[in-house]
Write an enzyme that holds these catalytic residues in place. Structure first.
Site, PDB file in Angstrom:
ATOM      1  N   GLN A  15      42.676  52.125   3.661  1.00 23.63           N
ATOM      2  CA  GLN A  15      41.857  53.117   2.964  1.00 23.63           C
ATOM      3  C   GLN A  15      41.459  54.293   3.848  1.00 23.63           C
ATOM      4  O   GLN A  15      40.836  55.234   3.373  1.00 23.63           O
ATOM      5  CB  GLN A  15      40.623  52.449   2.368  1.00 23.63           C
ATOM      6  CG  GLN A  15      40.975  51.496   1.248  1.00 23.63           C
ATOM      7  CD  GLN A  15      39.751  50.798   0.696  1.00 23.63           C
ATOM      8  OE1 GLN A  15      38.677  50.802   1.288  1.00 23.63           O
ATOM      9  NE2 GLN A  15      39.916  50.179  -0.462  1.00 23.63           N
ATOM     10  N   ASN A  16      41.797  54.241   5.127  1.00 24.53           N
ATOM     11  CA  ASN A  16      41.519  55.382   5.998  1.00 24.53           C
ATOM     12  C   ASN A  16      42.470  56.506   5.603  1.00 24.53           C
ATOM     13  O   ASN A  16      43.660  56.292   5.402  1.00 24.53           O
ATOM     14  CB  ASN A  16      41.710  55.001   7.460  1.00 24.53           C
ATOM     15  CG  ASN A  16      41.189  56.068   8.385  1.00 24.53           C
ATOM     16  OD1 ASN A  16      41.682  57.191   8.396  1.00 24.53           O
ATOM     17  ND2 ASN A  16      40.184  55.718   9.171  1.00 24.53           N
ATOM     18  N   LYS A  17      41.951  57.711   5.501  1.00 27.15           N
ATOM     19  CA  LYS A  17      42.721  58.842   4.981  1.00 27.15           C
ATOM     20  C   LYS A  17      43.416  59.673   6.064  1.00 27.15           C
ATOM     21  O   LYS A  17      44.053  60.680   5.756  1.00 27.15           O
ATOM     22  CB  LYS A  17      41.812  59.764   4.160  1.00 27.15           C
ATOM     23  CG  LYS A  17      41.175  59.086   2.966  1.00 27.15           C
ATOM     24  CD  LYS A  17      42.208  58.565   2.013  1.00 27.15           C
ATOM     25  CE  LYS A  17      41.564  57.966   0.780  1.00 27.15           C
ATOM     26  NZ  LYS A  17      42.388  57.001   0.116  1.00 27.15           N
ATOM     27  N   THR A  73      37.728  60.344   8.687  1.00 28.13           N
ATOM     28  CA  THR A  73      38.690  59.929   7.667  1.00 28.13           C
ATOM     29  C   THR A  73      38.439  58.502   7.196  1.00 28.13           C
ATOM     30  O   THR A  73      39.145  58.001   6.328  1.00 28.13           O
ATOM     31  CB  THR A  73      40.132  60.056   8.199  1.00 28.13           C
ATOM     32  OG1 THR A  73      40.267  59.250   9.368  1.00 28.13           O
ATOM     33  CG2 THR A  73      40.480  61.498   8.502  1.00 28.13           C
TER      34      THR A  73
END
Length: 133
Positions: free
Chosen positions: A9-11, A109
């Site tokens: 889920q880190n962007k 992020t």
């Protein structure tokens, strides 16, 4: 996983892909090649620490990476971008506030930083001022 920004889920990787109009990939080696293509280095401010879980607020007994030495070895570095406040604060401790290179704080992020992807991407576009596309 021994990978930068491995949490699904880190962007970070989505933002980097979008910044350079590149296809998003899950393959880590291809992600690293994308950074190399645009001459972007990626390194932790903290070399080692103790931490329960993944929250930055839980970091204890941190040891700094040798950022000064890295910058001496690579004098072509034009700017430093920090992914979130913890890295920015730690970097200021290491380099001091009168440091000559631009040190730019970008929104984290991490999925814990609940700003929308669009707003994060907008802020991260500052990288384009320093990278040849």
């Amino acid at each position: 996983m021994q990978q930068y920004y491995a949490h699904p889920q880190n962007k970070f990787w989505r933002i980097i892909s979008q910044l350079f109009n590149e296809e998003f990939t899950e393959v880590y080696s291809e992600r690293i090649q994308l950074l190399k293509k645009y001459h972007i280095a990626l390194w932790d401010v903290i070399d080692s620490c103790e931490r329960k879980g993944s929250l930055d607020s839980e970091i204890r007994n941190e040891e700094a990476n040798q950022i000064g030495e890295l910058l001496e070895e690579y004098p072509n570095i034009k700017a430093i971008f920090c992914n979130g406040g913890k890295s920015y604060k730690n970097l200021q401790k290491i380099l001091g506030k009168d440091f000559k290179l631009p040190v730019i704080l970008l929104p984290s992020t991490s999925p814990l930083h609940t700003v929308s992807l669009e707003k994060k991407l907008e802020a991260w576009m500052r990288i384009l001022d320093f990278v040849k596309v």
